[in-house]
Design a protein around this motif. Structure first.
Motif, PDB file in Angstrom:
ATOM      1  N   LYS A 135       0.859  -1.181   0.000  1.00  0.00           N
ATOM      2  CA  LYS A 135       0.000   0.000   0.000  1.00  0.00           C
ATOM      3  C   LYS A 135       0.890   1.224   0.000  1.00  0.00           C
ATOM      4  CE  LYS A 135      -3.350   2.606   2.728  1.00  0.00           C
ATOM      5  NZ  LYS A 135      -3.890   3.279   1.549  1.00  0.00           N
ATOM      6  N   VAL A 136       0.622   2.158  -0.913  1.00  0.00           N
ATOM      7  CA  VAL A 136       1.470   3.331  -1.073  1.00  0.00           C
ATOM      8  C   VAL A 136       1.008   4.440  -0.134  1.00  0.00           C
ATOM      9  CG1 VAL A 136       2.344   5.053  -2.680  1.00  0.00           C
ATOM     10  CG2 VAL A 136       1.909   2.714  -3.474  1.00  0.00           C
ATOM     11  N   GLY A 137       1.882   4.839   0.783  1.00  0.00           N
ATOM     12  CA  GLY A 137       1.604   5.969   1.654  1.00  0.00           C
ATOM     13  C   GLY A 137       1.956   7.267   0.939  1.00  0.00           C
ATOM     14  N   MET A 138       1.071   8.245   0.993  1.00  0.00           N
ATOM     15  CA  MET A 138       1.265   9.467   0.217  1.00  0.00           C
ATOM     16  C   MET A 138       0.615  10.639   0.924  1.00  0.00           C
ATOM     17  SD  MET A 138       0.273   9.913  -3.773  1.00  0.00           S
ATOM     18  CE  MET A 138       0.416  11.470  -4.636  1.00  0.00           C
ATOM     19  N   ASP A 139       1.336  11.757   1.007  1.00  0.00           N
ATOM     20  CA  ASP A 139       0.804  12.955   1.653  1.00  0.00           C
ATOM     21  C   ASP A 139       0.025  13.805   0.651  1.00  0.00           C
ATOM     22  OD1 ASP A 139       2.071  12.209   4.010  1.00  0.00           O
ATOM     23  OD2 ASP A 139       3.931  13.217   3.424  1.00  0.00           O
ATOM     24  N   PRO A 140      -0.995  14.548   1.122  1.00  0.00           N
ATOM     25  CA  PRO A 140      -1.830  15.337   0.211  1.00  0.00           C
ATOM     26  C   PRO A 140      -1.065  16.379  -0.610  1.00  0.00           C
ATOM     27  CG  PRO A 140      -2.884  15.145   2.349  1.00  0.00           C
ATOM     28  CD  PRO A 140      -1.510  14.581   2.507  1.00  0.00           C
ATOM     29  N   ASP A 141       0.051  16.882  -0.072  1.00  0.00           N
ATOM     30  CA  ASP A 141       0.778  17.939  -0.779  1.00  0.00           C
ATOM     31  C   ASP A 141       1.823  17.398  -1.744  1.00  0.00           C
ATOM     32  OD1 ASP A 141       2.503  16.944   1.120  1.00  0.00           O
ATOM     33  OD2 ASP A 141       3.340  18.897   1.670  1.00  0.00           O
ATOM     34  N   CYS A 142       1.801  16.095  -2.007  1.00  0.00           N
ATOM     35  CA  CYS A 142       2.793  15.462  -2.882  1.00  0.00           C
ATOM     36  C   CYS A 142       2.158  14.956  -4.171  1.00  0.00           C
ATOM     37  CB  CYS A 142       3.464  14.286  -2.174  1.00  0.00           C
ATOM     38  SG  CYS A 142       4.482  14.744  -0.769  1.00  0.00           S
ATOM     39  N   LEU A 143       2.971  14.899  -5.199  1.00  0.00           N
ATOM     40  CA  LEU A 143       2.616  14.226  -6.448  1.00  0.00           C
ATOM     41  C   LEU A 143       3.386  12.919  -6.530  1.00  0.00           C
ATOM     42  CD1 LEU A 143       2.612  16.832  -9.376  1.00  0.00           C
ATOM     43  CD2 LEU A 143       0.732  15.317  -8.722  1.00  0.00           C
ATOM     44  N   ALA A 144       2.727  11.863  -6.976  1.00  0.00           N
ATOM     45  CA  ALA A 144       3.409  10.591  -7.216  1.00  0.00           C
ATOM     46  C   ALA A 144       3.771  10.495  -8.697  1.00  0.00           C
ATOM     47  CB  ALA A 144       2.517   9.426  -6.821  1.00  0.00           C
ATOM     48  N   PHE A 145       4.896   9.836  -8.973  1.00  0.00           N
ATOM     49  CA  PHE A 145       5.320   9.608 -10.350  1.00  0.00           C
ATOM     50  C   PHE A 145       5.656   8.133 -10.522  1.00  0.00           C
ATOM     51  CE2 PHE A 145       5.857  14.126  -9.948  1.00  0.00           C
ATOM     52  CZ  PHE A 145       5.463  14.600 -11.193  1.00  0.00           C
ATOM     53  N   GLN A 146       4.920   7.487 -11.433  1.00  0.00           N
ATOM     54  CA  GLN A 146       5.078   6.061 -11.725  1.00  0.00           C
ATOM     55  C   GLN A 146       5.718   5.882 -13.098  1.00  0.00           C
ATOM     56  OE1 GLN A 146       0.998   4.457  -9.500  1.00  0.00           O
ATOM     57  NE2 GLN A 146       1.089   4.546 -11.725  1.00  0.00           N
ATOM     58  N   ILE A 147       6.616   4.917 -13.195  1.00  0.00           N
ATOM     59  CA  ILE A 147       7.190   4.562 -14.488  1.00  0.00           C
ATOM     60  C   ILE A 147       6.149   3.793 -15.296  1.00  0.00           C
ATOM     61  CG2 ILE A 147       8.917   3.097 -15.625  1.00  0.00           C
ATOM     62  CD1 ILE A 147      10.123   5.604 -14.518  1.00  0.00           C
ATOM     63  N   GLY A 148       6.069   4.098 -16.588  1.00  0.00           N
ATOM     64  CA  GLY A 148       5.170   3.385 -17.485  1.00  0.00           C
ATOM     65  C   GLY A 148       5.938   2.461 -18.422  1.00  0.00           C
ATOM     66  N   GLU A 149       5.199   1.682 -19.191  1.00  0.00           N
ATOM     67  CA  GLU A 149       5.815   0.661 -20.038  1.00  0.00           C
ATOM     68  C   GLU A 149       6.690   1.244 -21.147  1.00  0.00           C
ATOM     69  OE1 GLU A 149       2.610  -3.018 -19.636  1.00  0.00           O
ATOM     70  OE2 GLU A 149       2.407  -1.591 -21.288  1.00  0.00           O
ATOM     71  N   THR A 150       6.362   2.433 -21.642  1.00  0.00           N
ATOM     72  CA  THR A 150       7.201   3.031 -22.684  1.00  0.00           C
ATOM     73  C   THR A 150       8.614   3.278 -22.175  1.00  0.00           C
ATOM     74  OG1 THR A 150       5.358   4.045 -23.878  1.00  0.00           O
ATOM     75  CG2 THR A 150       7.501   5.082 -24.135  1.00  0.00           C
ATOM     76  N   ALA A 151       8.735   3.798 -20.939  1.00  0.00           N
ATOM     77  CA  ALA A 151      10.060   3.988 -20.349  1.00  0.00           C
ATOM     78  C   ALA A 151      10.744   2.651 -20.096  1.00  0.00           C
ATOM     79  CB  ALA A 151       9.944   4.782 -19.055  1.00  0.00           C
TER      80      ALA A 151
END
Length: 360
Positions: A257-273
């Motif tokens: 489970k990904v913990g994340m604060d409201p003032d943050c943006l998450a960045f996920q790698i996608g298949e193209t990369a």
């Protein structure tokens, strides 16, 4: 269904690697160690960025509009659908498939945050459009909610700009592992690409009968994702979902489970990369689950993602000297196979069309 017992027994909450906006803005920063921790062979494929100017304000301006749109009359929402573009523009609900079932647990509103009209690729690329069976359409905006366009574009463009800064450092990391990699490729994709897609999401409240979103990879190069807000009726609720929300699989296919604060943006790698790095960075298998608590409190979930990719005529190949099989998804991830959707010398347009078909 991921029920309460499953969640408690099989995953732990993890804090993603955190970057500050100031450090990714500094091109001379050496962030390779943190990039490897987040996106390398032992990472989660996901990191967060804090301290982004104006982000918190823009997030709260846009996310409540997801619910405002979702409760519009069905006839009006249907007028915003664009099925001829695989629902990659306008309103969409109940057209994606997970586990062979149509997903009716959420509604989505898609548009390009940077360009209302796609770039003209020229006549020499008409065969790619036809071969990919993907029609490039103008954005469509709901005239009943005029404030949505500006809020969507403002936040979407901020997310793209931040993603470009982060991608510069991801490029440096990939190049440090493979000197045949084109330095600056991801940065170029995000800065020059006109295929970016913003997705404003409204997850409906209701019985806990299934995931809010099934396991999948994003097919783009990099995905920016806001922390969600939860609402009851038309009011924002101060709520942190301790048992549901965003789940991701680490490199050992363990659910976290990904913990994340409201003032943050998450960045996920996608298949193209994943493809163009030859598997040096891997896409993030993820899903969204509904907890019993959100059901009891009749809460819906609203969030916003931006999928960033290259120009449609970009050819997706692994770096010279790397076996293409290293770019394929791990079978243990239990998601639609990349094999069959992508092959060497395939354009991003063709690969995108194959990926849309795989989920529709």
């Amino acid at each position: 269904m991921l029920n309460k017992i499953f969640i408690r027994a099989y995953f732990q909450t993890v804090k993603a690697v955190r970057f500050t906006f100031d450090e990714i803005q500094n091109c001379s920063s050496n962030l390779n160690a943190k990039i490897e921790e987040a996106y390398g062979s032992h990472g989660l494929g996901l990191a967060i960025v804090s301290g982004i100017p104006n982000y918190s304000k823009m997030r709260l301006e846009l996310l409540p509009l997801a619910q405002k749109l979702a409760i519009q009359p069905k006839e009006y929402l249907k007028s915003l659908e664009r099925p001829e573009a695989f629902h990659s523009k306008g309103w969409s609900c109940g057209v994606e498939q997970f586990k062979g079932k149509f997903d009716k647990s959420k509604g989505s509103f898609y548009n390009n945050p940077n360009y209302d009209t796609p770039h003209d690729l020229g006549k020499e690329y008409e065969h790619l459009i036809k071969k990919g069976s993907l029609i490039r359409l103008d954005n469509v905006w709901p005239n009943r909610i005029p404030e949505l366009e500006g809020a969507f574009k403002n936040l979407g463009r901020l997310m793209v700009d931040t993603g470009a800064l982060l991608s510069y450092h991801i490029d440096k990391y990939i190049y440090s592992k493979c000197n045949t990699y084109e330095m600056g490729k991801l940065y170029r994709y995000i800065r020059s690409g006109d295929s970016h897609v913003g997705r404003l999401l409204h997850y409906f409240d209701g019985p806990n009968t299934d995931e809010w979103c099934g396991w999948h990879n994003d097919h783009s190069a990099l995905t920016a994702l806001t922390c969600p807000i939860y609402m009851h009726n038309d009011k924002i609720v101060d709520y942190t979902d301790k048992e549901g929300g965003l789940l991701a699989k680490n490199r050992y296919a363990e659910i976290m489970k990904v913990g994340m604060d409201p003032d943050c943006l998450a960045f996920q790698i996608g298949e193209t990369a994943q493809i163009v790095s030859g598997g040096i960075v891997e896409a993030t298998p993820h899903c969204v689950v509904k907890s019993d608590e959100t059901v009891r409190r009749q809460l819906n979930r609203n969030t916003f993602a931006v999928f960033m990719g290259p120009l449609f005529n970009e050819v997706l190949n692994v770096p010279k000297g790397i076996d293409k099989n290293k770019a394929l998804n791990k079978p243990a991830y239990n998601i639609p196979s990349l094999l069959g959707r992508w092959d060497e010398n395939m354009t991003f347009l063709e690969y995108s069309a194959n990926s849309f078909k795989a989920y529709s």
